[in-house]
Design a protein around this motif. Structure first.
Motif, PDB file in Angstrom:
ATOM      1  N   ALA A   1      38.335  62.225  28.772  1.00 51.82           N
ATOM      2  CA  ALA A   1      39.643  61.601  29.017  1.00 51.82           C
ATOM      3  C   ALA A   1      39.615  60.666  30.209  1.00 51.82           C
ATOM      4  CB  ALA A   1      40.713  62.677  29.211  1.00 51.82           C
ATOM      5  N   ALA A   2      38.649  59.748  30.205  1.00 51.45           N
ATOM      6  CA  ALA A   2      38.504  58.820  31.326  1.00 51.45           C
ATOM      7  C   ALA A   2      38.522  57.378  30.834  1.00 51.45           C
ATOM      8  CB  ALA A   2      37.208  59.101  32.084  1.00 51.45           C
ATOM      9  N   THR A   3      39.043  56.501  31.678  1.00 54.54           N
ATOM     10  CA  THR A   3      39.009  55.067  31.427  1.00 54.54           C
ATOM     11  C   THR A   3      38.167  54.409  32.511  1.00 54.54           C
ATOM     12  OG1 THR A   3      41.244  55.130  30.506  1.00 54.54           O
ATOM     13  CG2 THR A   3      40.379  52.974  31.102  1.00 54.54           C
ATOM     14  N   ILE A   4      37.211  53.602  32.094  1.00 53.51           N
ATOM     15  CA  ILE A   4      36.342  52.878  33.026  1.00 53.51           C
ATOM     16  C   ILE A   4      36.797  51.428  33.085  1.00 53.51           C
ATOM     17  CG2 ILE A   4      33.982  52.107  33.510  1.00 53.51           C
ATOM     18  CD1 ILE A   4      32.998  54.539  31.920  1.00 53.51           C
ATOM     19  N   PHE A   5      37.023  50.924  34.280  1.00 48.93           N
ATOM     20  CA  PHE A   5      37.381  49.516  34.477  1.00 48.93           C
ATOM     21  C   PHE A   5      36.231  48.800  35.158  1.00 48.93           C
ATOM     22  CE2 PHE A   5      41.506  51.693  34.513  1.00 48.93           C
ATOM     23  CZ  PHE A   5      42.225  50.925  33.606  1.00 48.93           C
ATOM     24  N   VAL A   6      35.967  47.594  34.701  1.00 45.75           N
ATOM     25  CA  VAL A   6      34.938  46.741  35.301  1.00 45.75           C
ATOM     26  C   VAL A   6      35.532  45.352  35.469  1.00 45.75           C
ATOM     27  CG1 VAL A   6      32.604  45.791  35.102  1.00 45.75           C
ATOM     28  CG2 VAL A   6      33.121  48.043  34.110  1.00 45.75           C
ATOM     29  N   GLY A   7      35.494  44.818  36.676  1.00 46.82           N
ATOM     30  CA  GLY A   7      36.003  43.463  36.873  1.00 46.82           C
ATOM     31  C   GLY A   7      36.376  43.178  38.311  1.00 46.82           C
ATOM     32  N   ARG A   8      36.396  41.918  38.638  1.00 48.47           N
ATOM     33  CA  ARG A   8      36.644  41.509  40.029  1.00 48.47           C
ATOM     34  C   ARG A   8      38.090  41.686  40.454  1.00 48.47           C
ATOM     35  NH1 ARG A   8      32.610  38.988  37.730  1.00 48.47           N
ATOM     36  NH2 ARG A   8      30.634  38.873  38.861  1.00 48.47           N
ATOM     37  N   VAL A   9      39.012  41.844  39.507  1.00 48.35           N
ATOM     38  CA  VAL A   9      40.412  42.082  39.877  1.00 48.35           C
ATOM     39  C   VAL A   9      40.569  43.395  40.645  1.00 48.35           C
ATOM     40  CG1 VAL A   9      41.311  40.766  37.915  1.00 48.35           C
ATOM     41  CG2 VAL A   9      40.972  43.238  37.688  1.00 48.35           C
ATOM     42  N   LEU A  10      39.616  44.297  40.479  1.00 50.02           N
ATOM     43  CA  LEU A  10      39.725  45.613  41.102  1.00 50.02           C
ATOM     44  C   LEU A  10      39.600  45.562  42.619  1.00 50.02           C
ATOM     45  CD1 LEU A  10      37.521  47.556  38.546  1.00 50.02           C
ATOM     46  CD2 LEU A  10      40.017  47.594  38.705  1.00 50.02           C
ATOM     47  N   ALA A  11      39.043  44.492  43.125  1.00 44.14           N
ATOM     48  CA  ALA A  11      38.889  44.361  44.578  1.00 44.14           C
ATOM     49  C   ALA A  11      39.448  43.040  45.085  1.00 44.14           C
ATOM     50  CB  ALA A  11      37.421  44.495  44.964  1.00 44.14           C
ATOM     51  N   ALA A  12      40.204  42.336  44.264  1.00 38.76           N
ATOM     52  CA  ALA A  12      40.723  41.022  44.644  1.00 38.76           C
ATOM     53  C   ALA A  12      41.692  41.141  45.817  1.00 38.76           C
ATOM     54  CB  ALA A  12      41.416  40.371  43.460  1.00 38.76           C
ATOM     55  N   ALA A  13      41.543  40.254  46.789  1.00 44.29           N
ATOM     56  CA  ALA A  13      42.414  40.266  47.967  1.00 44.29           C
ATOM     57  C   ALA A  13      42.945  38.872  48.285  1.00 44.29           C
ATOM     58  CB  ALA A  13      41.666  40.846  49.160  1.00 44.29           C
TER      59      ALA A  13
END
Length: 253
Positions: free
Chosen positions: A220-232
């Motif tokens: 029951a896990a969702t994996i996210f990959v992408g630069r939006v995850l650390a965008a500042a």
């Protein structure tokens, strides 16, 4: 009467829609996936509602239950985890109900990827960083993927990925995605979103297998990959820009 396919949401009972809750309260029969439905959700049903756990039923048995309840004059709720539009197997149930002239409707629910993004406190579409989200899964013992829908093909776009059914295949995920995103691309994994035991890990793609193993994530896990995850340092969206002519332009991003 009508069969209602109702998205139960990601787990927390209070994240079902008001419409879904009200249908549970008045239905005569409720079919639910036992392994993924919290008891608190079924508490919305009336005391006399017939509750049917579908965990050990075949597709044909499930459809027979829906048809029998309909023909007996009951309102029927068929709960699905998350939202019915994603990985819910409602398409084949609808096809069979059509063949048997049984009416149905669909009530949307909060999908797991949205609940997981909320746990991360992240918007998945950030101006000039990422404006697309690919929702996909990993091929294992499940139904075959279409031949062109590969991780490598999606990764070539460098769009943000939300991966389902992949937490037990993180080594393969990291290996296939790294050539496109780079080992330093931000990742995040949310297990059991909105449920007791919710777990969140953040890191980079090259560390993904280690992060998942150390957190003990297995389902029951969702994996996210992408630069939006650390965008500042990204620009504000045009939607609320002071330079926008609001008198002559409809709201848009």
């Amino acid at each position: 009467m009508t069969v209602h396919f109702v998205g139960a949401g990601p787990g927390a009972a209070d994240l079902i829609t008001v419409r879904g809750r009200d249908l549970l309260a008045r239905c005569g029969v409720c079919l639910y996936p036992g392994s993924m439905t919290p008891p608190d959700l079924l508490a919305y049903c009336a005391s006399g509602t017939a509750l049917v756990d579908t965990a050990n039923l075949s597709l044909e048995q499930i459809v027979d239950k829906l048809v029998e309840a309909h023909e007996a004059g009951h309102e029927v709720v068929r709960l699905t985890s998350g939202d019915p539009s994603l990985y819910s197997a409602v398409a084949e149930q609808m096809r069979r109900l059509d063949a048997r002239n049984v009416p149905y409707d669909v009530v949307p629910g909060v999908p797991a990827f949205a609940a997981s993004a909320a746990a991360l406190k992240r918007e998945l579409t950030v101006p000039e960083v990422g404006q697309s989200l690919v929702i996909t899964r990993v091929q294992a013992r499940s139904t075959k993927m279409p031949p062109k829908e590969t991780l490598a093909a999606f990764a070539a776009t460098e769009a943000t990925l939300a991966l389902h059914l992949a937490v037990n295949h993180v080594e393969r995920v990291a290996e296939e995605l790294a050539p496109h995103y780079g080992a330093g691309c931000p990742v995040a994994v949310v297990a059991l979103a909105t449920q007791p035991g919710e777990t969140v890990v953040r890191g980079v793609l090259g560390e993904l297998p280690k992060l998942v193993r150390e957190a003990g994530m297995t389902r029951a896990a969702t994996i996210f990959v992408g630069r939006v995850l650390a965008a500042a340092n990204f620009p504000d969206s045009f939607l609320y820009s002071s330079a926008r002519d609001r008198a002559n332009q409809p709201e848009s991003l």
